[in-house]
Enzyme design. Sequence first.
Site, PDB file in Angstrom:
ATOM      1  N   GLN A 227       0.909  -1.197  -0.068  1.00  0.00           N
ATOM      2  CA  GLN A 227       0.064  -0.098  -0.217  1.00  0.00           C
ATOM      3  C   GLN A 227       0.963   1.123   0.013  1.00  0.00           C
ATOM      4  O   GLN A 227       1.834   1.351   0.822  1.00  0.00           O
ATOM      5  CB  GLN A 227      -0.688  -0.022   1.115  1.00  0.00           C
ATOM      6  CG  GLN A 227      -2.136  -0.958   1.252  1.00  0.00           C
ATOM      7  CD  GLN A 227      -3.165  -0.846   0.466  1.00  0.00           C
ATOM      8  OE1 GLN A 227      -3.263   0.254  -0.564  1.00  0.00           O
ATOM      9  NE2 GLN A 227      -3.841  -1.963   0.034  1.00  0.00           N
ATOM     10  N   TYR A 256      -6.592 -12.318  -3.765  1.00  0.00           N
ATOM     11  CA  TYR A 256      -5.489 -11.328  -4.293  1.00  0.00           C
ATOM     12  C   TYR A 256      -4.872 -10.797  -2.949  1.00  0.00           C
ATOM     13  O   TYR A 256      -4.653  -9.659  -2.928  1.00  0.00           O
ATOM     14  CB  TYR A 256      -6.521 -10.069  -4.699  1.00  0.00           C
ATOM     15  CG  TYR A 256      -7.502 -10.410  -5.873  1.00  0.00           C
ATOM     16  CD1 TYR A 256      -7.101 -10.626  -7.353  1.00  0.00           C
ATOM     17  CD2 TYR A 256      -8.983 -10.730  -5.440  1.00  0.00           C
ATOM     18  CE1 TYR A 256      -7.936 -11.088  -8.286  1.00  0.00           C
ATOM     19  CE2 TYR A 256      -9.849 -10.801  -6.378  1.00  0.00           C
ATOM     20  CZ  TYR A 256      -9.432 -11.507  -7.821  1.00  0.00           C
ATOM     21  OH  TYR A 256     -10.380 -11.715  -8.758  1.00  0.00           O
ATOM     22  N   ASP A 280      -2.516 -15.335  -4.653  1.00  0.00           N
ATOM     23  CA  ASP A 280      -2.031 -14.095  -5.353  1.00  0.00           C
ATOM     24  C   ASP A 280      -1.247 -14.732  -6.577  1.00  0.00           C
ATOM     25  O   ASP A 280      -0.475 -15.714  -6.492  1.00  0.00           O
ATOM     26  CB  ASP A 280      -1.316 -13.205  -4.625  1.00  0.00           C
ATOM     27  CG  ASP A 280      -1.401 -11.598  -5.304  1.00  0.00           C
ATOM     28  OD1 ASP A 280      -1.976 -10.892  -4.966  1.00  0.00           O
ATOM     29  OD2 ASP A 280      -0.347 -11.514  -6.182  1.00  0.00           O
ATOM     30  N   ASP A 323      -9.358  -8.187  -2.334  1.00  0.00           N
ATOM     31  CA  ASP A 323      -8.723  -6.945  -2.623  1.00  0.00           C
ATOM     32  C   ASP A 323      -8.011  -6.957  -4.045  1.00  0.00           C
ATOM     33  O   ASP A 323      -6.834  -7.004  -4.145  1.00  0.00           O
ATOM     34  CB  ASP A 323      -7.615  -6.724  -1.419  1.00  0.00           C
ATOM     35  CG  ASP A 323      -6.974  -5.236  -1.789  1.00  0.00           C
ATOM     36  OD1 ASP A 323      -7.619  -4.639  -2.354  1.00  0.00           O
ATOM     37  OD2 ASP A 323      -6.080  -4.940  -1.191  1.00  0.00           O
ATOM     38  N   CYS A 350     -10.120  -0.228  -5.397  1.00  0.00           N
ATOM     39  CA  CYS A 350      -9.700   0.849  -5.321  1.00  0.00           C
ATOM     40  C   CYS A 350      -9.977   1.653  -6.737  1.00  0.00           C
ATOM     41  O   CYS A 350      -9.506   2.879  -7.025  1.00  0.00           O
ATOM     42  CB  CYS A 350      -7.838   0.937  -5.471  1.00  0.00           C
ATOM     43  SG  CYS A 350      -7.253  -0.225  -7.000  1.00  0.00           S
TER      44      CYS A 350
END
Length: 395
Positions: A227, A256, A280, A323, A350
């Site tokens: 992040q 993810y 992932d 995510d 996002c």
Amino acid sequence: MIELTLTVGAPANGGSCVARHDGRVVFVRYALPGERVRARVTADRNSYWHAETIEVIEPSDDRVESLCPIAGVDGAGCCDLAFAEPTAARAFKAEVVTNQLARLGDHRWDGVAEPLSANGATGWRTRVRLDVGADGRAGFHRYHSDELVTELNCAQLHPGMTDGLDALEWPPGVHLHVALDDDDQRHVVCSARQGRRTSTDVVEGSYQAVQRVGRRSWRVPVTAFWQAHRDAARCYSRLVAEWAQAGSGMTAWDLYGGAGVFAAVLGDAVGETGRVVSVDTSRAAARAARAALSDLPQVSVVNDSVRRALTAEPVRADVAVLDPPRSGAGREVIDLLAAAEVPRIVHIGCEAASFARDIGLYRSHGYVVENIRVFDSFPLTHHVECVALLCRERA
């Protein structure tokens, strides 16, 4: 080049505001709702135009002197809302999310975009990638352009992150990855694509940056995802722990999952009698997750696509945390979650439009939106982070 005088209206997804000229929709960047501006058309999409503000004739009360010295028209594309007072910028983003959820998710939401921390709108970014031009100078791209702005004092960056990098000559075409980790150590890694392979060279610090969430530490490659906002991983981790409601002996999916930040809190919650599967596609992220979570035997790290992992997973989960990237999870993954009858889902997005679309897909499978929170995780820009809690009774 066409120039127009326009009165702009509501904000649109992507950072523009909507105006009209002779019946045609015009998406105007660098403007705020209610302003009268002179704008130049930058793209013709037949049914609508894109334009950028070159003069503000009647400014909004929410307009301020740009908080980023390199952003704006003819500048870098880094901080496209740097001219908006931060509280007004959050209202701008909340309206966009509201509209996207209504249009694409068939869901009414009238909340606010929350500041991620009390530390203000500048200096929040601790990871950044710079590109290098043919002249050997590092810089930020102009909006939708290959041209670079070689001033590196973007207001998003933590103070000192790029000090001295503008004075050096770099190999043309490479990428510079800069990270300031949780030990306040700066790391600079140069990467270049060579055929099908990517070569990396550590310029300063090391290839891996130390990142901490709670009592746990990660060593994450500077070139891998973490992040960007210094407070984001901690904030989201706390919220996932609260909303997931994972308990002893449960099965949880961390999809993810990246370096396993959410797998860590899920693993603690389900205990040694439970099971967490973190998935992932990034090999670097999977290695970081395995190393950081080696003391949690209940956590399995799978390096594969979410779709293939879900198809192969024999045990139904009690909770799933997603995510996904900006493109969202999409129909195929959400269909698999619904088919597995996962009763509780925490979904993070996002990008407002893909997030809203995914919410609509969940709703079509009978999931109910229990809560949504929107975070201003990318101050000075139009980007937000949305988190939804969705529940469905088991059949």
